[in-house]
Design a protein around this motif. Structure first.
Motif, mmCIF file in Angstrom:
data_model
loop_
_atom_site.group_PDB
_atom_site.id
_atom_site.type_symbol
_atom_site.label_atom_id
_atom_site.label_comp_id
_atom_site.label_asym_id
_atom_site.label_seq_id
_atom_site.Cartn_x
_atom_site.Cartn_y
_atom_site.Cartn_z
ATOM 1 N N ARG A 34 36.329 30.816 39.706
ATOM 2 C CA ARG A 34 36.417 32.238 39.377
ATOM 3 C C ARG A 34 35.138 32.718 38.693
ATOM 4 N N ALA A 35 34.522 31.856 37.905
ATOM 5 C CA ALA A 35 33.237 32.208 37.298
ATOM 6 C C ALA A 35 32.178 32.408 38.384
ATOM 7 N N ALA A 38 32.449 35.529 40.142
ATOM 8 C CA ALA A 38 32.009 36.635 39.287
ATOM 9 C C ALA A 38 30.500 36.620 39.059
ATOM 10 N N ILE A 40 28.573 33.983 38.089
ATOM 11 C CA ILE A 40 28.139 33.155 36.961
ATOM 12 C C ILE A 40 28.187 31.689 37.374
ATOM 13 N N ASP A 202 41.334 34.605 33.674
ATOM 14 C CA ASP A 202 40.328 35.626 33.366
ATOM 15 C C ASP A 202 40.279 35.937 31.876
ATOM 16 N N LEU A 205 38.062 33.199 30.633
ATOM 17 C CA LEU A 205 36.692 33.404 31.096
ATOM 18 C C LEU A 205 36.018 34.555 30.374
ATOM 19 N N SER A 206 36.747 35.627 30.166
ATOM 20 C CA SER A 206 36.168 36.786 29.480
ATOM 21 C C SER A 206 35.715 36.411 28.080
ATOM 22 N N CYS A 209 32.561 34.248 28.438
ATOM 23 C CA CYS A 209 31.412 35.050 28.854
ATOM 24 C C CYS A 209 30.919 35.940 27.720
ATOM 25 N N GLN A 216 30.479 39.719 33.975
ATOM 26 C CA GLN A 216 31.230 39.284 35.150
ATOM 27 C C GLN A 216 31.201 40.384 36.200
ATOM 28 N N SER A 219 34.382 40.980 42.489
ATOM 29 C CA SER A 219 34.262 40.122 43.665
ATOM 30 C C SER A 219 35.431 40.325 44.611
ATOM 31 N N THR A 222 38.017 37.369 44.468
ATOM 32 C CA THR A 222 39.080 37.377 43.477
ATOM 33 C C THR A 222 40.200 38.331 43.872
#
Length: 245
Positions: A34-35, A38, A40, A202, A205-206, A209, A216, A219, A222
């Motif tokens: 998922r990163a 996005a 990353i 997410d 991840l948020s 990040c 991010q 995408s 996703t």
């Protein structure tokens, strides 16, 4: 462990050989993919001993195992206790499922009145259930409804801040499910939970990040995957007598 600026997220999968009975180590790969979607860069590092620890840690995942491997998993985790304590104190997003969560707690109650001491890094401890919980589970986590599969003989006592309220299933055995303590999330949900509930992925991840100052990007990948996960959750929800999302 230091947390230095980097354009790449480093995601640790802790003891994946011992604690992956329900495929929970795949949660690390979900975060990494998922990163990447996005925009990353991300890598997954399997950690079995302190020698495997990288200099930079952004997210941590630890899964579940069998009671047969409980002593071995505890012995392998003990040398990593200081690192875990550092990650939690530093706000590194950490997901622990099943046995991995229990081993980070104060301890685990076993049949016959015996007990295995945990690392004592998160509040509460694992307690015996009257009957094994083996079924789908739905949880109201306030910002999202989580769906997973639970397969455990122990509940959990002392979760001052649970992950959510059980809508169907057993969870902690108290009407609640899981534990949230700062950047730490403990849960009984398998699936793996982050693949079935990408909104939880997410959230982690948020946070990671934000600590890096990374943006991010939206995408199409996703959107497609999240639609598939939502459809799968809705199938389970209907079977449990709940409404669709």
């Amino acid at each position: 462990m230091t947390v230095a600026p980097s354009a790449e997220l480093t995601i640790l999968s802790v003891l994946p050989r011992l604690l992956d009975t329900n495929g929970d180590a795949a949660n690390a790969r979900v975060l990494a993919q998922r990163a990447r979607w996005a925009g990353i860069a991300a890598r997954v590092v399997d950690v079995h001993t302190t020698a495997d620890l990288p200099d930079t840690v952004d997210l941590v995942v630890i899964g579940s195992g069998t009671d047969t491997d409980l002593d071995a998993a505890r012995a392998a985790l003990l040398p990593l206790a200081d690192a875990f304590g550092s990650w939690l104190a530093g706000g590194v997003p950490t997901l622990a499922v099943g046995t991995g969560w229990e081993l980070l707690s104060a301890g685990i109650d076993l049949p016959g009145g015996t007990r295995v001491d945990g690392l004592g890094l998160v509040a509460g401890h694992a307690t015996l259930l009257a009957a094994r919980a083996t079924d789908d589970i739905a949880v109201d986590a306030s910002d999202a409804r989580l769906i997973g599969f639970e397969n455990h003989a122990r509940g959990y006592t002392g979760a001052a801040h649970p992950l959510g309220r059980v809508l169907a299933g057993t969870g902690n055995g108290t009407g609640d499910e899981g534990l949230v303590q700062g950047s730490f999330i403990g849960t009984h949900l398998h699936g793996p939970v982050l693949a079935r509930n990408p909104q939880l992925a997410d959230r982690m991840l948020s946070s990671a990040c934000a600590a890096r100052g990374l943006a991010q990007a939206a995408s199409a990948h996703t959107v497609l995957v999240d639609g598939t996960a939502k459809a799968a959750r809705n199938q389970v929800a209907v079977r449990l007598g709940l409404s669709s999302e």
